[in-house]
Design an enzyme around this catalytic site. Structure first.
Site, short mmCIF file in Angstrom:
data_model
loop_
_atom_site.label_atom_id
_atom_site.label_comp_id
_atom_site.label_asym_id
_atom_site.label_seq_id
_atom_site.Cartn_x
_atom_site.Cartn_y
_atom_site.Cartn_z
N TYR A 157 17.06 34.87 1.88
CA TYR A 157 15.65 34.61 1.57
C TYR A 157 15.37 33.11 1.59
CZ TYR A 157 11.11 35.16 -0.73
OH TYR A 157 9.76 35.15 -1.03
N TYR A 210 0.84 -1.20 0.00
CA TYR A 210 0.00 0.00 0.00
C TYR A 210 0.87 1.25 0.00
CZ TYR A 210 -3.80 3.15 1.35
OH TYR A 210 -4.72 4.18 1.40
#
Length: 513
Positions: A407, A154
């Site tokens: 930044y 899964y």
């Protein structure tokens, strides 16, 4: 986003659970839904509850011929397909450990969860590409990112869905087809309830591991699916709807009880930092249009529309910041939403030539100020039963941009800040999420082109959708996360970047001038 006409929506695995809730939500939007499932009685019953014009399609997603015929039938009958939701999926109910797995179990789960999604996307995309537009939402899972014993096939299938989503998003963006993934955590579906009844899921232990303290309701996942299908600048994104599960990294329980749900307000009080221009202004406009009382904090509030409340604030002034938040809370009695948008760009100097003062100024505004604003607002929110905080991150948080070290560092810090605060404050009903814009056509970005600091032509070619985003598209994401529609989302970072962060090839992502 609003549509000019009802969309034709195909939802697989729609007889129950997330699929049925998604079909119901699209129907409530005025769309026409085709509910597909291999459970003939269940899907026909579900379609009847929705009524005309919605309809059922009996479909086994492991059968290629059935998919080809089914999609063609829908397109012929309705004139196209606008949205595909790949929700159908199965698990190994026995929770077999990897050493004991047989080939048949692995093959069956991959065929349904992964190959079925591929086949449906392939067939639907042929129709969408011809029409020049469409949206596909694939259901992945939190297990794609964090392991659970006994769920190996899964997990493999759901992680593969993420890779497939990014690949298809980049391939089909030039044709107007967007592809995104939604990653639910534990959801109280029929499958999970059955596993709990068999002793394979401990509901109490699961709830304790989730910062919001409970499993999701299917309808909460459906809200994210509908939003992802609607925002025109979101593609290649992975959107976690898991109550903070994937954000939590500590040992021990994340919560002992379900978190309080912030009360619904007819006119919520919203604070937007840096709200005078660009993304901040678009966000303030959108939230005001949605009925909120918006208060803007900015160094320059001269550009505010008439009637909008605003306060002049340098966000690096800690005392002034705390005072203004207290003032707003005292005047309005509450703060329901904080949007941490205020930011500055780097000075674009080579790092070897950048001064310490310039580096630290970027951190002060882009990283430290969001922490201080969030903390001040959360002190108010926890006394009123909750609230929502949305931080503005950036593609710079996960991809390096030369000469923008401050930044990039700050925005990566903002994403960590988002996860931290989400886990700490869930117990108070305070949800904390982030939006990560790509290049957006704000006055600031346009100024970079005019100054010769950035070539927007090159940037557009690097974006799979081939264009810069609009401030209103970021505002749409913020408005969604601020609303009750995102009640089960906390600690999530939602990319709104036109596929920038999904693109992994060399060369251009889009063929544009």
């Amino acid at each position: 986003m609003e549509q000019n006409r009802p969309r034709i929506v195909l939802v697989t695995g729609a007889a129950a659970g997330i699929g049925l809730a998604t079909a119901q939500r699209f129907a409530a939007c005025g769309d026409t839904v085709v509910l597909a499932d291999r459970d003939a009685d269940g899907v026909q019953r579900a379609a009847r509850t929705l009524g005309f014009p919605h309809e059922a399609l009996v479909l086994d997603v492991a059968d290629e011929a059935a998919i080809v015929a089914g999609v063609a039938k829908i397109a012929a009958q309705h004139g196209g397909i606008d949205v595909l939701v790949n929700n159908a999926g199965i698990v190994d109910p026995a929770g077999t450990l990897a050493l004991d797995l047989d080939a048949g179990t692995v093959e069956r789960i991959l065929r349904v969860n992964l190959t079925g999604s591929y086949l449906l996307a392939r067939e639907a995309a042929r129709i969408m590409i011809a029409a020049g537009a469409g949206a596909i939402v694939n259901l992945s899972s939190g297990i794609a990112l964090q392991a659970i014993a006994g769920r190996t096939p899964y997990a493999m299938s759901k992680a593969a869905i993420l890779g497939l989503t990014r690949a298809l998003a980049c391939e089909w963006a030039q044709h107007g087809v967007r592809v995104n993934a939604v990653l639910p955590g534990y959801v109280a579906t029929e499958i999970v309830e059955a596993l709990a009844a068999e002793g394979q899921v401990d509901r109490q232990a699961v709830g304790a591991r989730i910062p919001l303290g409970r499993m999701a309701r299917p309808a909460e996942v459906a809200e994210a699916i509908v939003w992802a299908a609607g925002n025109p600048y979101v593609t290649g994104g992975s959107i976690a709807v898991d109550g903070g599960y994937s954000a939590f990294g500590a040992v021990g329980p994340a919560s002992m009880t379900p978190a309080p749900v912030a009360p619904m307000r007819e006119r919520p009080v919203v604070v937007v930092s840096g709200g005078a221009r660009g993304i901040g202004a678009a966000t303030a406009d959108r939230l005001a249009a949605d009925g909120a009382h918006v208060i803007v904090l900015d160094r320059d509030i001269g550009a505010l529309p008439e009637g909008r409340e605003g306060h002049v604030l340098d966000v690096t002034d800690e005392a002034a910041l705390a005072s203004i938040i207290d003032q707003i809370a005292a005047q309005h009695g509450r703060i329901d939403v904080l949007v941490n948008n205020a930011a500055i760009a780097d000075d674009f100097r080579p790092t070897t030539e950048q001064t310490l003062a310039a580096f630290e100024r970027g951190l002060a505004i882009n990283l430290v100020a969001p922490l201080r604003l969030a903390t001040a607002a959360a002190r108010v929110m926890r006394t009123q039963g909750g609230g929502a905080i949305i931080n503005l991150s950036s593609i710079a948080a996960r991809g390096g941009l030369p000469r923008r070290g401050s930044y990039c560092a700050a925005k990566a810090g903002v994403e960590a800040l988002t996860r931290q605060l989400a886990c700490e404050w869930a117990q108070h009903g305070v949800r904390v999420n982030a939006v990560a814009p790509g290049y957006i056509a704000t006055p600031g970005v346009m100024a970079l082109e005019a100054q010769g600091k950035r070539s927007l032509r090159g940037i557009r070619r690097r974006i799979p959708l081939g264009r810069l985003g609009q401030p209103e598209e970021i505002a749409d994401a913020v408005a969604f996360l601020a609303s009750s529609r995102a009640a089960y989302m906390t600690g999530a970072v939602v990319p709104v970047d036109g596929g920038w962060s999904a693109f992994g090839d060399a060369g251009d992502a889009a063929d544009v001038e």
